[in-house]
Design an enzyme around this catalytic site. Structure first.
Site, PDB file in Angstrom:
ATOM      1  CB  SER A   1      -0.875  -0.003   1.262  1.00 11.95           C
ATOM      2  OG  SER A   1      -1.458   1.264   1.495  1.00 11.95           O
TER       3      SER A   1
ATOM      4  CE1 TYR B   1      -4.359  -1.898   4.911  1.00 15.31           C
ATOM      5  CE2 TYR B   1      -3.402   0.261   4.460  1.00 15.31           C
ATOM      6  CZ  TYR B   1      -3.928  -0.932   4.004  1.00 15.31           C
ATOM      7  OH  TYR B   1      -4.028  -1.177   2.653  1.00 15.31           O
TER       8      TYR B   1
END
Length: 252
Positions: free
Chosen positions: A144, A157
């Site tokens: 990501s 995350y």
């Protein structure tokens, strides 16, 4: 032997989600068969049906990528039923919650590390064990843009995606010169269930996930196209790379 028989078998984890499904469908154009792994059996089967509708053999497997037993079993099943894995989209992941670090739930942080980090590690471990025997293969880990920047409210995350990039680079060094390549794709905001969930939580908690004003969401196929390139012979000299797919939002 037909031309299709010479094409590789592809394995996609998290293949029931928006990005995973787009990857699986894109890989139908370059694979003899596509195996789809997901915790959600219904979603995995739905993706498999779309792959078959595209004219490629599909196999749907319900499994938890954070389980060593499950991972060993689905890798074994794919190779036994479809053949040697030549492309591995190590894509499964979860988003967690939006909360300040000092309020971030311990159990959520632990689960993010289990799925997003250990799951990627286990996939690499079990697929590489087979690819190294054959001296061929392409692995693409889904990280990501949170692997290269911080994001307020997303401690679990962000930490997990930084780890995915570290695992990618480590694996790439270990396989250098073997005929295997390991790269990472780093999506920014992509129109999907995950980004809708995160943005909904952010609104509820009055937290901004954005850094440079309005962000136009990408499409799952934007990520899938980069995965397909990294899996192809056109990327034969690409190893250990982090391919950002974010419309330029991390430039500034």
């Amino acid at each position: 032997m037909t031309a299709n028989d010479r094409r590789p078998v592809a394995l996609v984890t998290g293949g029931g989600g928006d990005i995973g499904r787009a990857i699986a469908l894109r890989l139908t154009q370059m694979s003899a068969a596509v195996a789809i792994v997901d915790r959600d059996e219904v979603a995995a089967n739905a993706s498999a049906r779309l792959v078959e509708d595209a004219g490629v053999r599909a196999l749907a497997i319900r499994a938890d990528v954070s389980s060593a037993l499950d991972t060993a079993a689905f890798v074994e099943t794919v190779e036994a039923e479809l053949g040697p894995i030549g492309i591995f989209a190590n894509n499964a992941g979860i988003e967690g919650v939006v909360a300040p670090l000092h309020e971030y739930p311990d159990e959520t942080f632990d689960r993010l590390l289990q799925v997003n980090v250990k799951g990627v590690f286990l996939g690499l471990k079990h697929v590489l064990a087979r690819m190294t025997q054959r001296g061929a293969g392409a692995i693409i880990n889904t990280a990501s843009t949170s692997a290269i920047r911080g994001r307020a409210g997303l401690a679990g995350y962000v930490a997990s995606k930084h780890a995915v990039l570290g695992l990618t680079r480590t694996a790439a060094l270990e396989v250098s010169g073997t005929g295997i390549r390991v790269n990472a794709v780093l999506p920014g905001p992509i129109e999907s269930r995950m980004i809708r969930e995160l943005e909904g939580q952010a609104r509820d908690n009055a937290v901004s996930l954005r850094r440079n004003g309005a962000v136009v969401h990408g499409r799952p196929r934007d990520v899938a196209n980069i995965v397909a390139f990294l899996a192809s012979d056109e990327a034969a000299h690409v190893n250990g790379a982090a391919w950002v797919v974010d419309g330029g939002t991390t430039v500034a």
